[in-house]
Scaffold this active site. Structure first.
Site, PDB file in Angstrom:
ATOM      1  N   HIS A   1       9.672 -17.928  -0.134  1.00  0.00           N
ATOM      2  CA  HIS A   1      10.898 -17.354   0.330  1.00  0.00           C
ATOM      3  C   HIS A   1      12.102 -18.193  -0.001  1.00  0.00           C
ATOM      4  CE1 HIS A   1      10.306 -18.837   4.125  1.00  0.00           C
ATOM      5  NE2 HIS A   1      11.764 -18.896   4.358  1.00  0.00           N
TER       6      HIS A   1
ATOM      7  N   LYS B   1      16.270 -17.174  -1.586  1.00  0.00           N
ATOM      8  CA  LYS B   1      17.546 -17.241  -0.963  1.00  0.00           C
ATOM      9  C   LYS B   1      18.727 -17.171  -1.992  1.00  0.00           C
ATOM     10  CE  LYS B   1      15.835 -19.296   3.152  1.00  0.00           C
ATOM     11  NZ  LYS B   1      16.325 -18.808   4.046  1.00  0.00           N
TER      12      LYS B   1
ATOM     13  N   HIS C   1       8.487 -25.445   0.165  1.00  0.00           N
ATOM     14  CA  HIS C   1       9.994 -25.063   0.120  1.00  0.00           C
ATOM     15  C   HIS C   1      10.931 -26.165  -0.410  1.00  0.00           C
ATOM     16  CE1 HIS C   1       8.684 -21.580   2.316  1.00  0.00           C
ATOM     17  NE2 HIS C   1       8.775 -22.104   3.462  1.00  0.00           N
TER      18      HIS C   1
END
Lengths: 331, 516
Positions: free
Chosen positions: B206, B210, B268
């Protein structure tokens, strides 16, 4: 909030600076976070004094959250000797779920036909530097002025509404002429067609359906009243240009429908030996019917806000429109 | 308005009536099947994101959601539960009963155990029914929002019921973690590929959804002035920080099996690093962008044991105080082994072995119970070659470019300026760009972006298997070295900036962590 200002660029800029100092002081005690000054473009609105300025003001305010701008409104007085006057003020809003206000600044200038050139030179001086300058000319008579291109020479885009013009054919011709002179024009009459065009385009996402666009395509555009309104001309021109660019032969028929309301676009038809697609409008609904597909979608009445919101998202040239405009002027 | 779209591999080219400047990206009709529908991720993230897409009228008319989980529930009970979730967890969207009612009509529920073959038969029947009544075109997006151990059984069940294929497209979204090491990542991938082709597997990270992370690409490759500086000649080092002020918040049992290295850095932060450091792609196409990210990840130098001990640091938070109240240490959190050796803080120095970045350290750190929640990238440039303005230490402060990912998304450039007055006294100043001040409109959440992309078939922001494997190839040796050699834990107090070892790691090269 507002203050009368002598109309020199320095004074307007000084008033703007003072305005932000005041807003900053007001904002802090309320939220402890001050305010955020937002500006991504300059929006120059020119309108006749007879225009509905309250509605126009509300439209500009509604546009700000998505397109924060230094908005400069020029009110064109009918009186030839009207002196240039101006004021500055701000528009603030609190985005949902956030604690800091966002504020945009507005400048309002009263000018006459004779002082318009002075007003626009003033605009060039007080526009936020290095940001796009979009003109929104709501005055049909102003578009006819021979010096229109010069007036908006600093603009990266000038949006007009040819549907406000009494003579559709000449309005489109004038815009095509301006475009040919290098003025980056946009037309809200064209913007009104986006939902139509998008729905038609979506129906041809399917490769099989595209393949049926072969042979000679009969393009029908049905409208209310005579002569053909701007929207019908644009629609016909766009379809013909799109098919021509794809190497498909096509014939255009602009068909009046005596029973339909004046200037309303009623129906678009694409017909070949292998398929027929019809996109029609009735009771605020668009219905696409073709090859066994039937799809309906709401088409709410377009407002100045919804149209300008779309136009402001385009900061550069709009090649699809420019091709359609050229073709529409030739119809 | 439409955002410029990446070329979508599955979309037929050549529509003569297309107008990408004005038309929204077409969102095809489909059914979205969410496994783990009563879980936290669905309630907190997926359902609010879907509701927002419905609110913005971004979903096709032929759209339906089928929730799958073990809890027995009717469609209406599921709708009520999801309504509560949307009202509770939608952060910046007002709740409109009208929008909800329309959206909720397309919510369905299929109770069933992931290991139960009959559940998939029932799901298949439900999907067939929805295809007819909701006109979803046979397109199905399966979303695995379950425990990672359930991924392979769920895909096996889908394959057994022939749900991996149908009249329309079938795609699979998988949440991280993608394995717990290189071997398990490969095994998982093999299991997914038994039913779905790689092109139809969407591994969600995710962070890549962004807005600010996406903006890195726009910032780097849409502007001409930064890219000439974006190399070893001008960049001194890069710091990437993902700090959280919260602890494990009820995820103690999961977290102690994972740790900060696997939970944040392996996925990430390495993806963010790849976005910062990758070469420009030939175009903005899904595979072109992912190829470059993948290439960068494969260029990260793999460290031997000695290098790992010198270039990494781990930590675990102990008890601390904030706002006048005490907070527990990690080992005192619910569900955590009181002797747990899991790291809640991880930092590493990476080097990229390519011409652009050779010798430039990339410092990555992530931790829980740090002083504030902040994610940012700081690019420190080399100082001016000659310090002609002597005087004080601040007169030689380096230029910094800071990309703030959260909160207050934006970009800042720190540089030196003369302080007003006589003499030539320099002070660092900041030139700030804030998203809010230039784009008044709300930024979509990462899950809104990524869900829509998966439905459209745009995999640009999704992770590919070769990227997952490249990340594990970098991280796994660190895991192994840490397993053999752990410091005494806990080693940092809650609400401090991490263990001393992390500061020492930078000090070896004469650097210090920025205080965000």
């Amino acid at each position: 909030m507002g203050a009368q200002a002598a109309l020199s660029p320095d004074q307007i800029l000084r008033d703007l600076a003072n305005l932000w100092v005041t807003i900053g002081k007001q904002g802090q005690p309320e939220t402890g976070m001050g305010v955020l000054r937002a500006c991504s473009l300059n929006l120059i609105v020119v309108a006749d004094e007879s225009d509905d300025f309250q509605a126009l003001g509300e439209t500009v305010v509604a546009l700000m959250p998505e397109h924060p701008a230094r908005a400069i409104t020029i009110r064109l007085s009918a009186a030839a000797d009207a002196e240039l006057q101006g004021r500055v003020f701000s528009q603030c809003w609190m985005p949902f779920g956030q604690r800091r206000q966002i504020c945009c600044e507005q400048i309002e200038i009263l000018a006459s036909g004779e002082t318009l050139e002075d007003a626009l030179s003033l605009v060039a001086a007080v526009a936020a530097p290095d940001l796009p300058l979009v003109g929104w000319c709501r005055s049909a008579r102003l578009v006819e002025r021979p010096d229109f291109a010069k007036l908006f020479q600093a603009a990266s885009r000038v949006v007009v509404d040819s549907a406000r013009s009494a003579d559709a054919r000449s309005a489109v011709g004038r815009l095509a002429q301006l475009s040919a002179e290098g003025v980056p024009v946009g037309d809200l009459a064209w913007t009104r067609l986006t939902r139509w065009r998008e729905m038609l385009s979506q129906s041809f996402q399917n490769r099989v359906r595209r393949e049926r666009l072969s042979g000679t395509v009969q393009v029908g555009v049905v409208y209310g009243g005579t002569p053909a309104p701007v929207t019908a001309r644009y629609m016909g021109a766009w379809l013909m240009e799109s098919l021509r660019a794809a190497g498909v032969a096509a014939v255009l028929n602009l068909v009046p429908d005596g029973a339909a309301p004046q200037d309303e676009l009623v129906r678009v038809e694409l017909t070949t030996n292998r398929m027929r697609t019809e996109l029609s409008y009735r009771d605020h609904r668009l219905t696409l019917d073709g090859d066994g597909i039937k799809h309906c979608a709401g088409l709410p009445v377009a407002t100045d806000y919804s149209l300008m919101r779309e136009e402001l998202a385009i900061v550069g040239r709009d090649p699809v429109f420019e091709h359609a405009l050229r073709a529409a002027a030739a119809l | 308005m439409a955002r410029p779209h990446a070329t979508v591999d599955s979309m037929a080219p050549g529509n003569p009536f297309d107008d990408p400047l004005r038309f929204e990206r077409r969102v095809p009709e489909c059914a979205l099947v969410i496994f783990g529908a009563s879980g936290d991720l669905n309630r907190r993230k997926l359902m609010p994101a879907l509701y927002r897409l419905a609110y913005d009228r971004r979903l096709s008319a032929g759209f339906a959601v089928v929730g799958v989980s073990r809890t027995p529930m009717s469609d209406d009970q599921f709708r009520d539960k999801m309504r509560d979730a949307v009202q509770r967890f939608s952060e910046d969207t007002e709740f409109s009963p009208e929008v909800w009612d329309t959206f909720a009509r397309d919510l369905y529920y299929a109770p069933g155990d992931i290991g139960d073959d009959a559940a998939y038969q029932r799901l298949g029947a439900k999907l067939a029914d929805i295809e007819t009544t909701r006109h979803t075109g046979g397109n199905v997006l399966f979303y695995l929002s379950t425990q990672p151990s359930q991924y392979a059984p769920a895909v096996h069940g889908l394959g057994g019921a022939q749900l991996g294929q149908g009249t329309g497209w079938r795609r699979l979204v998988v949440e991280k973690p993608f394995g717990h090491d290189l071997a398990s990542a490969r095994t998982l991938s093999d299991r997914l590929h038994e039913v779905f082709q790689e092109a139809d597997v969407y591994r969600i990270d995710h962070y890549l959804g962004k807005e600010t992370v996406q903006n890195i690409l726009a910032f780097r490759f849409g502007n001409g002035i930064f890219e000439p500086l974006w190399n070893r000649r001008y960049v001194n080092h890069v710091q990437i920080t993902a700090a959280e002020s919260i602890g494990v918040e009820g995820r103690g049992a999961y977290y102690q099996e994972s740790g900060a290295l696997a939970d944040m850095i392996q996925n990430h932060l390495l993806q963010v690093m790849a976005t910062i450091a990758m070469e420009p792609s030939a175009g903005f196409h899904a595979n072109a962008v992912r190829d470059e990210r993948s290439k960068l990840l494969r260029s990260i130098r793999r460290m031997n044991r000695e290098e790992i001990l010198a270039n990494t640091a781990l930590g675990q938070y102990g008890p601390g105080r904030t706002g006048g109240s005490a907070v527990p240490g990690f080992r005192q959190e619910a569900g955590v082994d009181p002797h747990s050796k899991t790291e809640t803080y991880a930092a590493a120095t990476f080097f990229i072995d390519n011409w652009r970045w050779a010798g430039v350290p990339f410092y990555l750190r992530s931790g829980k119970r740090l002083p504030k929640r902040v994610t940012e990238i700081a690019i420190q440039f080399n100082p001016a070659p000659l310090a002609i303005f002597n005087g004080n230490a601040e007169g030689t402060a380096p230029n910094l470019l800071i990309v703030r990912i959260q909160p207050e998304e934006g970009i800042s450039l720190k540089f030196l300026s003369k302080r007003p007055g006589s003499g030539m006294e320099l002070r660092p100043v900041s030139m700030d760009f804030s998203y809010g001040s230039s784009f008044g409109e709300r930024s979509p959440s990462a899950y809104e972006t990524l869900l829509l992309d998966a439905i459209i078939g745009d995999a640009t922001l999704y992770t590919r298997q070769d990227m997952v494997e490249a990340s594990w190839a970098v991280v796994e040796p660190i895991q192994n070295a840490w397993r053999e050699s752990r410091p005494d834990l806990p080693d940092y107090a809650a609400f401090s900036w991490g263990p001393q070892a992390s500061d020492e790691m930078l000090a070896r090269r004469g650097h210090v962590w920025r205080r965000p």
